[in-house]
Design a protein around this motif. Structure first.
Motif, PDB file in Angstrom:
ATOM      1  N   GLY A  28       0.783  -1.190  -0.014  1.00  0.00           N
ATOM      2  CA  GLY A  28       0.533  -0.032  -0.131  1.00  0.00           C
ATOM      3  C   GLY A  28       0.584   1.694   0.150  1.00  0.00           C
ATOM      4  O   GLY A  28       1.642   0.998  -0.374  1.00  0.00           O
ATOM      5  N   VAL A  29       0.340   2.296   0.023  1.00  0.00           N
ATOM      6  CA  VAL A  29       1.003   3.596   0.430  1.00  0.00           C
ATOM      7  C   VAL A  29       1.707   3.811   1.208  1.00  0.00           C
ATOM      8  O   VAL A  29       1.726   3.493   2.554  1.00  0.00           O
ATOM      9  CB  VAL A  29       0.245   4.864   0.340  1.00  0.00           C
ATOM     10  CG1 VAL A  29       1.246   5.986  -0.131  1.00  0.00           C
ATOM     11  CG2 VAL A  29      -1.385   4.566  -0.654  1.00  0.00           C
ATOM     12  N   GLY A  67       0.488   5.153  -4.496  1.00  0.00           N
ATOM     13  CA  GLY A  67      -0.515   4.298  -4.880  1.00  0.00           C
ATOM     14  C   GLY A  67      -1.193   4.504  -6.252  1.00  0.00           C
ATOM     15  O   GLY A  67      -2.389   4.280  -6.014  1.00  0.00           O
TER      16      GLY A  67
END
Length: 374
Positions: A28-29, A67
């Motif tokens: 994820g980010v 992202g």
């Protein structure tokens, strides 16, 4: 145990591979974790490469920090290593071959390929290398699976014995830079300004200098100019202390640079790059890979006849030229390993990404090397 003939005619036993391996997995980010995952399985026409070196590219960082891509994935596409498995039907490659890998290869038949805009080819946009999950390069892992069309269509390049893996890992980024220089169509009587002297900026400037043009380099850090000087770049501009637009005019009989290359991500310096170019000059955006709005002067394009152009990713058309530059260059004064400031083992991939994401005067190219001692 399988026995295979190497390219030199000697028999080489296929090593026993572990069922699992370590990889830096994007979750994820700003979330990358070193995890244990299954070692990739290969199919017909495919090969498995044990990764020796993989450079961290700005596009990897963009994906991690914004992202823009779904998770989980394993990034890394500036990859070199050794073939440890070949699938049925693979021709021209065998176990033990030292190779570098292009993760994109075009179809060479579609409209975009016919127009030599290979990076816009639908097949080129597919990623042909994975260490697991959605194909995303896979170089930040112990092993990477190279898919059939990459192997079949020239995306797997053998490394000469005397060339180290680190040098070979630069074949892909050098191709992207060489493509940009070809797009500018420089002449020996021209002055070129390259804004930014990170590793990509230095590559762009060094390749521009090979055309015979006068190359000005701009950066905030004298340490980076010192590295650039080892590649024969001897017209540094101190962006921390002088006006780059005025300096470009001073170095070009008052006209401004014939060509300006912006090798810094973000849009803040686009207007500076345009102002530094002479009337009728060219401005090439190299690192601006995120969509959005930017401020430009439309009259500079119309009345001053300045050309704003871009260059993105590699070109299969110059693949042999780029590889030759890298391989022969290692012996002939174009040692790209001097650009490497940090080498991290795979277990410290998160730290490597952090260093690459926060460049300093002393950080240049960051490499992840799975075989490096922790």
């Amino acid at each position: 145990m399988t026995v295979t003939a190497t390219s030199k005619g000697h028999a080489m036993a296929a090593e026993t591979l572990p069922a699992t391996m370590r990889a830096a997995v994007y979750r994820g980010v700003n979330d990358v974790r070193v995890e244990t995952i299954p070692t990739p399985q290969i199919g017909p026409g495919e090969v498995l490469v044990r990764v020796h070196s993989c450079g961290i590219c700005g596009t990897d960082l963009k994906k991690i920090h914004t992202g823009s891509h779904s998770a989980p994935r394993i990034f890394g596409h500036e990859t070199s290593g050794t073939i440890v498995r070949t699938g049925p039907g693979v021709e021209g490659f065998t176990i033990g071959d030292r190779v570098m890998v292009f993760h994109h290869i075009p179809c060479r038949q579609c409209y975009y390929c016919r127009k030599k805009t290979f990076a816009q080819c639908p097949v080129y946009k597919k990623v042909g290398c994975t260490a697991g999950f959605e194909p995303s390069g896979g170089g930040f892992a112990e092993y990477v699976r190279v898919m059939d069309w990459i192997v079949r269509s020239g995306g797997l390049v053998k490394i000469p014995d005397e060339v180290p893996f680190e040098q070979a890992a630069f074949v892909e980024p050098v191709n992207t830079c060489l493509k940009a220089i070809h797009n500018l169509d420089l002449a020996p009587d021209e002055t070129v300004l390259v804004i930014g002297q990170g590793p990509i900026g230095i590559l762009l400037a060094a390749l521009a200098a090979r055309t015979g043009a006068k190359v000005l380099t701009s950066d905030l850090y004298p340490e980076r100019h010192a590295v650039a000087a080892t590649y024969g770049l001897n017209h540094p501009l101190d962006a921390a202390r002088e006006n780059i637009v005025e300096a470009a005019r001073r170095e070009s009989e008052g006209r401004g640079a014939d060509a300006v290359i912006l090798a810094v991500g973000g849009n803040a310096l686009i207007r500076t790059a345009m102002d530094a170019a002479r009337p009728g000059g060219r401005i090439l955006l190299f690192a601006q890979t995120q969509h959005g709005e930017a401020v430009i002067d439309p009259a500079a394009v119309c009345m001053d006849e300045k050309t704003l152009l871009g260059s993105y990713s590699a070109s299969v058309e110059i693949q042999e030229e780029g590889a030759r530059l890298v391989f022969e260059g290692y012996r002939n004064g174009f040692d790209l390993t001097k650009l490497i400031s940090h080498r991290f083992p795979l277990e410290k991939a998160v730290e490597a990404i952090e260093v690459a994401s926060n460049p300093t005067a002393k950080s240049m190219k960051i490499f992840i090397q799975p075989g490096l001692e922790v």
